[in-house]
Design an enzyme around this catalytic site. Structure first.
Site, PDB file in Angstrom:
ATOM      1  CG  ASP A  22      -2.046   0.965   1.130  1.00 33.07           C
ATOM      2  OD1 ASP A  22      -2.294   1.490   0.026  1.00 33.07           O
ATOM      3  OD2 ASP A  22      -2.702   1.226   2.160  1.00 33.07           O
ATOM      4  CG  ASN A  70      -7.538  -2.172  -6.226  1.00 35.63           C
ATOM      5  OD1 ASN A  70      -6.623  -2.963  -6.044  1.00 35.63           O
ATOM      6  ND2 ASN A  70      -7.817  -1.206  -5.355  1.00 35.63           N
TER       7      ASN A  70
HETATM    8  C1  FPP Z   1      -1.647   0.237  -3.410  1.00 37.93           C
HETATM    9  O1  FPP Z   1      -1.251   1.578  -3.474  1.00 37.93           O
HETATM   10  C2  FPP Z   1      -1.210  -0.563  -4.521  1.00 37.93           C
HETATM   11  C3  FPP Z   1      -2.014  -1.166  -5.461  1.00 37.93           C
HETATM   12  C4  FPP Z   1      -3.462  -1.019  -5.500  1.00 37.93           C
HETATM   13  C5  FPP Z   1      -1.471  -1.991  -6.537  1.00 37.93           C
HETATM   14  C6  FPP Z   1      -0.203  -2.741  -6.274  1.00 37.93           C
HETATM   15  C7  FPP Z   1       0.506  -2.778  -7.557  1.00 37.93           C
HETATM   16  C8  FPP Z   1       1.839  -2.729  -7.728  1.00 37.93           C
HETATM   17  C9  FPP Z   1       2.820  -2.721  -6.621  1.00 37.93           C
HETATM   18  C10 FPP Z   1       2.341  -2.628  -9.095  1.00 37.93           C
HETATM   19  C11 FPP Z   1       2.848  -3.814  -9.785  1.00 37.93           C
HETATM   20  C12 FPP Z   1       2.481  -5.140  -9.315  1.00 37.93           C
HETATM   21  C13 FPP Z   1       3.021  -6.276  -9.795  1.00 37.93           C
HETATM   22  C14 FPP Z   1       2.619  -7.573  -9.209  1.00 37.93           C
HETATM   23  C15 FPP Z   1       4.021  -6.272 -10.877  1.00 37.93           C
HETATM   24  P1  FPP Z   1      -2.380   2.682  -3.541  1.00 37.93           P
HETATM   25  O2  FPP Z   1      -2.575   3.040  -4.972  1.00 37.93           O
HETATM   26  O3  FPP Z   1      -3.600   2.215  -2.844  1.00 37.93           O
HETATM   27  O4  FPP Z   1      -1.701   3.852  -2.755  1.00 37.93           O
HETATM   28  P2  FPP Z   1      -2.412   4.992  -1.889  1.00 37.93           P
HETATM   29  O5  FPP Z   1      -3.130   4.293  -0.765  1.00 37.93           O
HETATM   30  O6  FPP Z   1      -1.265   5.819  -1.426  1.00 37.93           O
HETATM   31  O7  FPP Z   1      -3.325   5.724  -2.814  1.00 37.93           O
END
Ligand code: FPP
Length: 252
Positions: A22, A70
């Site tokens: 996250d 998501n």
């Molecule tokens: C959370 O950060 C992250 C995600 C929803 C997606 C996770 C994806 C990756 C790490 C990219 C690539 C993955 C792979 C397996 C190659 P957020 O967007 O919720 O952050 P925030 O809470 O700060 O908005």
């Protein structure tokens, strides 16, 4: 404090580590960048984490890459995440093969586009013989969705006469979850300072140790992984027993 590999007892490693990655969006916003840039850097952190976990001897690493919720993000961000996933899978499959790592996926993969699903399945098939570590991606995953699908399948099996309702117990339920071939996580890590589980592996984390860090996912590295493992190793896992019972069993 920078935790090193030498601070970890290699004979007491968690067999399965699950991670809620996250903070990509916040990491990018702090740098006046688009959220997608945070996801790109998140993919770099995924690569480093997979490498560090395999190098240590972790047997299962599960990453929460895309939840069923998501899909409600802006379409542009959803498209960018799917695109990043396909690109990462294509780019990393040779490295997974070279390092003897098998790719697996949990979640309702039916909702992914045919292109994403095709690429994912090809990488899963190609790496299926990897014995060193399983890298499990949770995609279009949520625990309630997984449990709902499992209940539907159990009910169908009861109706078909393949299961007697008396046989329904915790083991049978586990066998109907997406994780049926995967042991329960020993350690669950969440980054970015949020103290929530967010619908991740609710059944499977019944006895997992939880580790929360304020670090945003793109900044996650092997030292934070080592720190989480070192912290896990200090804890006494009792599984409902008394501390004394656990100590006596260890002596035997
Ligand atoms: C959370 O950060 C992250 C995600 C929803 C997606 C996770 C994806 C990756 C790490 C990219 C690539 C993955 C792979 C397996 C190659 P957020 O967007 O919720 O952050 P925030 O809470 O700060 O908005």
């Amino acid at each position: 404090m920078c935790v090193e590999k030498s601070d970890i007892q290699l004979d007491k490693l968690p067999k399965h580590i699950a991670i809620i990655m996250d903070g990509n969006g916040r990491w990018a916003t702090q740098r006046q960048q688009q959220r997608v840039f945070g996801h790109e850097q998140g993919a770099v952190a995924v690569r480093k984490t997979v490498e560090a976990a395999a190098e240590l001897g972790i047997e299962y690493l599960t990453l929460y890459a895309f939840s069923t919720e998501n899909w409600s993000r802006p379409q542009e961000e959803v498209d960018a995440l799917m695109n990043l996933l396909v690109r990462s899978i294509q780019a990393e499959t040779p490295t997974l093969l070279k390092n003897n790592i098998r790719l697996q996926a949990i979640g309702d993969l039916g909702r992914l586009s045919p292109e994403t699903r095709g690429n994912l399945q090809a990488a899963i098939d190609q790496t299926a013989h990897g014995k060193r570590m399983a890298l499990v991606l949770a995609l279009n995953y949520s625990a309630r969705d997984e449990m709902t699908r499992a209940v539907k399948n159990i009910v169908a099996a009861v109706h078909a006469g393949n299961i007697n309702p008396e046989q329904v117990n915790a083991n049978l339920i586990s066998d109907y979850l997406d994780t049926r071939h995967i042991p329960d996580p020993d350690l669950l890590i969440r980054t970015s300072g949020e103290l929530r589980i967010s619908n991740f592996l609710l059944w499977q984390i019944a006895y997992a140790e939880l580790y929360f860090t304020d670090v945003l996912w793109p900044d996650f590295d092997k030292h934070i992984l080592y720190q989480a493992i070192a912290d896990y190793q200090k804890r006494e896992r009792r599984f409902g027993k008394t501390g004394e019972q656990i100590k006596n069993a260890e002596k035997k």
